[in-house]
Design a protein around this motif. Structure first.
Motif, PDB file in Angstrom:
ATOM      1  N   ALA A   1      -5.504 -64.947  96.922  1.00 37.16           N
ATOM      2  CA  ALA A   1      -4.919 -63.853  97.704  1.00 37.16           C
ATOM      3  C   ALA A   1      -5.988 -62.842  98.111  1.00 37.16           C
ATOM      4  O   ALA A   1      -6.006 -62.362  99.249  1.00 37.16           O
ATOM      5  CB  ALA A   1      -3.811 -63.163  96.910  1.00 37.16           C
ATOM      6  N   ASP A   2      -6.897 -62.516  97.183  1.00 35.17           N
ATOM      7  CA  ASP A   2      -7.973 -61.576  97.499  1.00 35.17           C
ATOM      8  C   ASP A   2      -8.902 -62.118  98.587  1.00 35.17           C
ATOM      9  O   ASP A   2      -9.360 -61.372  99.462  1.00 35.17           O
ATOM     10  CB  ASP A   2      -8.781 -61.260  96.233  1.00 35.17           C
ATOM     11  CG  ASP A   2      -8.181 -60.123  95.428  1.00 35.17           C
ATOM     12  OD1 ASP A   2      -7.263 -59.459  95.940  1.00 35.17           O
ATOM     13  OD2 ASP A   2      -8.611 -59.896  94.289  1.00 35.17           O
ATOM     14  N   ILE A   3      -9.187 -63.412  98.534  1.00 31.98           N
ATOM     15  CA  ILE A   3     -10.004 -64.025  99.589  1.00 31.98           C
ATOM     16  C   ILE A   3      -9.268 -63.933 100.931  1.00 31.98           C
ATOM     17  O   ILE A   3      -9.870 -63.667 101.982  1.00 31.98           O
ATOM     18  CB  ILE A   3     -10.334 -65.494  99.237  1.00 31.98           C
ATOM     19  CG1 ILE A   3     -11.240 -65.542  98.002  1.00 31.98           C
ATOM     20  CG2 ILE A   3     -11.006 -66.201 100.415  1.00 31.98           C
ATOM     21  CD1 ILE A   3     -11.461 -66.944  97.451  1.00 31.98           C
ATOM     22  N   GLY A   4      -7.947 -64.135 100.894  1.00 37.50           N
ATOM     23  CA  GLY A   4      -7.138 -63.982 102.105  1.00 37.50           C
ATOM     24  C   GLY A   4      -7.174 -62.567 102.645  1.00 37.50           C
ATOM     25  O   GLY A   4      -7.179 -62.349 103.869  1.00 37.50           O
ATOM     26  N   ILE A   5      -7.211 -61.578 101.750  1.00 32.70           N
ATOM     27  CA  ILE A   5      -7.301 -60.175 102.175  1.00 32.70           C
ATOM     28  C   ILE A   5      -8.614 -59.923 102.904  1.00 32.70           C
ATOM     29  O   ILE A   5      -8.658 -59.217 103.915  1.00 32.70           O
ATOM     30  CB  ILE A   5      -7.149 -59.237 100.963  1.00 32.70           C
ATOM     31  CG1 ILE A   5      -5.705 -59.256 100.461  1.00 32.70           C
ATOM     32  CG2 ILE A   5      -7.560 -57.800 101.314  1.00 32.70           C
ATOM     33  CD1 ILE A   5      -5.496 -58.537  99.138  1.00 32.70           C
TER      34      ILE A   5
ATOM     35  N   LEU B   1      -0.506 -57.447  98.745  1.00 32.20           N
ATOM     36  CA  LEU B   1      -1.396 -56.894  99.770  1.00 32.20           C
ATOM     37  C   LEU B   1      -1.905 -57.961 100.726  1.00 32.20           C
ATOM     38  O   LEU B   1      -2.171 -57.670 101.903  1.00 32.20           O
ATOM     39  CB  LEU B   1      -2.576 -56.185  99.105  1.00 32.20           C
ATOM     40  CG  LEU B   1      -2.233 -54.871  98.403  1.00 32.20           C
ATOM     41  CD1 LEU B   1      -3.426 -54.357  97.603  1.00 32.20           C
ATOM     42  CD2 LEU B   1      -1.777 -53.832  99.414  1.00 32.20           C
ATOM     43  N   PHE B   2      -2.029 -59.194 100.264  1.00 27.08           N
ATOM     44  CA  PHE B   2      -2.404 -60.288 101.158  1.00 27.08           C
ATOM     45  C   PHE B   2      -1.377 -60.428 102.277  1.00 27.08           C
ATOM     46  O   PHE B   2      -1.719 -60.467 103.464  1.00 27.08           O
ATOM     47  CB  PHE B   2      -2.521 -61.601 100.378  1.00 27.08           C
ATOM     48  CG  PHE B   2      -2.499 -62.826 101.246  1.00 27.08           C
ATOM     49  CD1 PHE B   2      -3.533 -63.081 102.138  1.00 27.08           C
ATOM     50  CD2 PHE B   2      -1.433 -63.709 101.188  1.00 27.08           C
ATOM     51  CE1 PHE B   2      -3.512 -64.211 102.957  1.00 27.08           C
ATOM     52  CE2 PHE B   2      -1.397 -64.835 101.994  1.00 27.08           C
ATOM     53  CZ  PHE B   2      -2.436 -65.081 102.881  1.00 27.08           C
ATOM     54  N   PHE B   3      -0.106 -60.495 101.906  1.00 27.18           N
ATOM     55  CA  PHE B   3       0.941 -60.607 102.923  1.00 27.18           C
ATOM     56  C   PHE B   3       1.005 -59.342 103.785  1.00 27.18           C
ATOM     57  O   PHE B   3       1.232 -59.410 104.997  1.00 27.18           O
ATOM     58  CB  PHE B   3       2.297 -60.865 102.265  1.00 27.18           C
ATOM     59  CG  PHE B   3       2.428 -62.224 101.637  1.00 27.18           C
ATOM     60  CD1 PHE B   3       2.324 -63.375 102.406  1.00 27.18           C
ATOM     61  CD2 PHE B   3       2.650 -62.366 100.276  1.00 27.18           C
ATOM     62  CE1 PHE B   3       2.436 -64.639 101.835  1.00 27.18           C
ATOM     63  CE2 PHE B   3       2.770 -63.618  99.696  1.00 27.18           C
ATOM     64  CZ  PHE B   3       2.658 -64.754 100.481  1.00 27.18           C
ATOM     65  N   PHE B   4       0.813 -58.196 103.154  1.00 27.20           N
ATOM     66  CA  PHE B   4       0.889 -56.923 103.883  1.00 27.20           C
ATOM     67  C   PHE B   4      -0.201 -56.824 104.947  1.00 27.20           C
ATOM     68  O   PHE B   4       0.077 -56.496 106.108  1.00 27.20           O
ATOM     69  CB  PHE B   4       0.760 -55.776 102.877  1.00 27.20           C
ATOM     70  CG  PHE B   4       0.866 -54.408 103.486  1.00 27.20           C
ATOM     71  CD1 PHE B   4       2.099 -53.869 103.808  1.00 27.20           C
ATOM     72  CD2 PHE B   4      -0.269 -53.658 103.749  1.00 27.20           C
ATOM     73  CE1 PHE B   4       2.205 -52.606 104.373  1.00 27.20           C
ATOM     74  CE2 PHE B   4      -0.175 -52.403 104.312  1.00 27.20           C
ATOM     75  CZ  PHE B   4       1.062 -51.877 104.627  1.00 27.20           C
ATOM     76  N   ILE B   5      -1.453 -57.123 104.585  1.00 28.34           N
ATOM     77  CA  ILE B   5      -2.565 -57.045 105.537  1.00 28.34           C
ATOM     78  C   ILE B   5      -2.455 -58.132 106.593  1.00 28.34           C
ATOM     79  O   ILE B   5      -2.760 -57.901 107.776  1.00 28.34           O
ATOM     80  CB  ILE B   5      -3.914 -57.141 104.793  1.00 28.34           C
ATOM     81  CG1 ILE B   5      -4.149 -55.882 103.973  1.00 28.34           C
ATOM     82  CG2 ILE B   5      -5.079 -57.359 105.758  1.00 28.34           C
ATOM     83  CD1 ILE B   5      -4.187 -54.594 104.787  1.00 28.34           C
ATOM     84  N   TRP B   6      -1.999 -59.298 106.200  1.00 28.79           N
ATOM     85  CA  TRP B   6      -1.755 -60.375 107.171  1.00 28.79           C
ATOM     86  C   TRP B   6      -0.720 -59.917 108.200  1.00 28.79           C
ATOM     87  O   TRP B   6      -0.891 -60.124 109.402  1.00 28.79           O
ATOM     88  CB  TRP B   6      -1.282 -61.615 106.422  1.00 28.79           C
ATOM     89  CG  TRP B   6      -1.048 -62.835 107.269  1.00 28.79           C
ATOM     90  CD1 TRP B   6      -1.389 -63.016 108.589  1.00 28.79           C
ATOM     91  CD2 TRP B   6      -0.426 -64.060 106.853  1.00 28.79           C
ATOM     92  NE1 TRP B   6      -1.013 -64.274 109.013  1.00 28.79           N
ATOM     93  CE2 TRP B   6      -0.428 -64.938 107.968  1.00 28.79           C
ATOM     94  CE3 TRP B   6       0.115 -64.501 105.640  1.00 28.79           C
ATOM     95  CZ2 TRP B   6       0.116 -66.220 107.905  1.00 28.79           C
ATOM     96  CZ3 TRP B   6       0.645 -65.784 105.577  1.00 28.79           C
ATOM     97  CH2 TRP B   6       0.642 -66.635 106.700  1.00 28.79           C
ATOM     98  N   SER B   7       0.338 -59.260 107.725  1.00 27.12           N
ATOM     99  CA  SER B   7       1.380 -58.762 108.623  1.00 27.12           C
ATOM    100  C   SER B   7       0.828 -57.718 109.606  1.00 27.12           C
ATOM    101  O   SER B   7       1.117 -57.756 110.802  1.00 27.12           O
ATOM    102  CB  SER B   7       2.524 -58.158 107.802  1.00 27.12           C
ATOM    103  OG  SER B   7       3.504 -57.598 108.626  1.00 27.12           O
ATOM    104  N   LEU B   8       0.003 -56.777 109.092  1.00 26.04           N
ATOM    105  CA  LEU B   8      -0.591 -55.765 109.968  1.00 26.04           C
ATOM    106  C   LEU B   8      -1.541 -56.396 110.987  1.00 26.04           C
ATOM    107  O   LEU B   8      -1.597 -55.965 112.150  1.00 26.04           O
ATOM    108  CB  LEU B   8      -1.333 -54.718 109.144  1.00 26.04           C
ATOM    109  CG  LEU B   8      -0.491 -53.786 108.277  1.00 26.04           C
ATOM    110  CD1 LEU B   8      -1.382 -52.732 107.623  1.00 26.04           C
ATOM    111  CD2 LEU B   8       0.615 -53.114 109.079  1.00 26.04           C
ATOM    112  N   TYR B   9      -2.270 -57.418 110.560  1.00 26.00           N
ATOM    113  CA  TYR B   9      -3.154 -58.119 111.504  1.00 26.00           C
ATOM    114  C   TYR B   9      -2.329 -58.764 112.623  1.00 26.00           C
ATOM    115  O   TYR B   9      -2.692 -58.678 113.800  1.00 26.00           O
ATOM    116  CB  TYR B   9      -3.969 -59.190 110.777  1.00 26.00           C
ATOM    117  CG  TYR B   9      -4.614 -60.165 111.726  1.00 26.00           C
ATOM    118  CD1 TYR B   9      -5.665 -59.770 112.561  1.00 26.00           C
ATOM    119  CD2 TYR B   9      -4.144 -61.474 111.823  1.00 26.00           C
ATOM    120  CE1 TYR B   9      -6.230 -60.665 113.468  1.00 26.00           C
ATOM    121  CE2 TYR B   9      -4.702 -62.370 112.712  1.00 26.00           C
ATOM    122  CZ  TYR B   9      -5.744 -61.961 113.537  1.00 26.00           C
ATOM    123  OH  TYR B   9      -6.302 -62.840 114.436  1.00 26.00           O
TER     124      TYR B   9
END
Length: 454
Positions: A174-178, A220-228
């Motif tokens: 997940a952190d790598i995804g962030i 946070l991975f899903f959250f930042i992906w969503s904002l992107y």
């Protein structure tokens, strides 16, 4: 090959030495630290924050180096048992329940442990490890979290360390995804992509997420992906991913009203509908007539029963006790009833008094809402600050990065009877945070005035 290694050493020898020192300190933290040893804990954290700063300073444009270093630091913790938190015992317990087709929202551990035929591997060890509080309450971890617990239990070979390792790998991924989506989002917001490493190499992130298995990183991975996805106008897919963030940790629920003014009414309705449908589909397997009551009761305890590292609450509490002879147990229950009202009011103010159409403004509104929420909360665990730390990287504010280091002072309570807090440490933590916030607000206001004059 030898020439390449020699050349690489000459170019990066100071950074490599800093990395080796960090690995040694993280290993000491992971495998040779008792949480009661506050002096050692504090010393390690101070040294790690300094090394983090220097590594980023020396290599901030070297993406591969910093990514590799961040992964390497995380692998140090791979086979370590968390030493600052015992929550992982409940994670594995819930996962075992789910794998045995039992709804973790409907069964209390203190009741189940009395059954002779309980089909949970290592049940007594897990139960004892939870401590006194957790067995008395229903699970409060959202459905997507529960699925990760179940996967860890399934793949962990019926051993506690095996389950820990699987959960840790999911958090590392997940952190790598962030980093992946965070860099893309930073570029889309015309900000330097290296800023994401203030999250990825932050010692608090490594210690509390990879080390102590808190699932803020997955959320946070899903959250930042969503904002992107929002930044490239894929708002329908963004809504699905945002729902996954909520279903990992509930915190993103706070920001849902902001999308009303980000999209305006016509687009916000389908956005909310997609979030609602996705949430309903993933909640459906867990739903029963008792689910809502049990879950609401457990979540409500955080507002009216628990306190740790609070700021405004501690000021009110000690003022009320000293001057008005207030009873602590009555005060926290009364305060817990007021906090949700204040929180909702703040969210509505930021929704309707700010122009959140611009993504930069939307993110800064999220940052301020969450900051104020933590300031008025009775409980602010150190890993809560990680959400703020990531959000600040997409704004002009950096106070949460400082807070991520200052919050280490709250660890003092971990080594004390009944988690008794040191108010002087809390004063140092919050006074430094308040001072930096005030400084940054004044600085940003002056910059806006100068820009307007020009």
């Amino acid at each position: 090959m030898w020439r390449q290694l020699t050349s690489h050493w000459k170019l990066h020898k100071y950074s490599i030495l800093l990395v080796l020192a960090s690995i040694a300190l993280y290993a000491s933290f992971a495998y040779n630290l008792q949480r009661e040893d506050f002096i050692k804990l504090l010393t390690l954290c101070i040294a790690l924050f300094f090394l983090c700063y220097k590594i980023i300073q020396f290599q901030k444009w070297n993406f591969k180096f910093l990514l590799g270093v961040g992964v390497l630091f995380r692998l140090v913790f791979l086979f370590a048992e968390p030493n600052l938190s015992q929550d992982f015992y409940r994670f594995i317990w819930d996962g075992e329940l789910l794998n045995n087709f039992k709804n973790p929202y409907l069964y209390l551990p203190k009741v189940l442990i009395e059954q002779k035929d309980l089909p949970i591997a290592n049940a007594q060890e897990l139960y004892n490890g939870m401590g006194e509080l957790s067995p008395k309450f229903y699970s409060n971890y959202p459905p997507l979290n529960q699925l990760i617990f179940a996967l860890a239990s399934l793949l962990g070979g019926k051993t506690i360390l095996g389950s820990i390792t699987i959960m840790r790998i999911s958090i590392i991924l997940a952190d790598i995804g962030i980093v992946y989506f965070g860099r893309k989002l930073l570029k889309n917001l015309n900000r330097s992509p290296h800023l994401i490493f203030w999250y990825f190499l932050n010692p608090l992130v490594l210690i509390e997420l990879t080390g102590n298995l808190h699932f803020e990183g997955v959320m946070l991975f899903f959250f930042i992906w969503s904002l992107y996805l929002l930044s490239i106008d894929k708002w329908k897919t963004s809504a699905v991913v945002y729902a996954l963030s909520i279903l990992t940790k509930l915190v993103p629920l706070l920001f849902l009203p902001l999308f009303l003014t980000h999209f305006k009414f016509k687009k916000s309705v389908p956005f909310y509908a997609i979030v609602g449908i996705t949430t309903t589909i993933l909640l459906a397997p867990f739903y029963s007539s008792e689910f809502i009551a049990n879950y609401s009761e457990t979540v409500g305890l955080w507002f009216s029963n628990f306190e740790f590292n609070g700021s405004i609450y501690n000021i009110i509490k000690h003022t009320a006790i000293s001057f008005f002879d207030a009873k602590p147990w009555e005060l926290i229950k009364a305060y817990g009833k007021i906090t949700p009202i204040i929180t909702i009011s703040i969210v509505l103010l930021f929704t309707f008094l700010r122009d959140n159409k611009n993504l930069n403004t939307l993110i800064s509104s999220m940052l301020f809402i969450l900051t104020i929420y933590y300031f008025i909360s009775t409980t602010v665990h150190p890993w809560y600050i990680i959400f703020l730390t990531l959000l600040t990287l997409f704004t002009n504010y950096k106070y949460a990065v400082v807070w991520s280091s200052a919050v280490i002072l709250s660890y003092w309570a971990y080594g004390q009877p009944d988690f008794k807090e040191n108010l002087w440490f809390l004063f140092i933590e919050y006074s430094s945070v308040f001072a930096i916030i005030l400084y940054e607000l004044i600085t940003q206001r002056n910059k806006k005035r100068l820009f307007c004059k020009n």
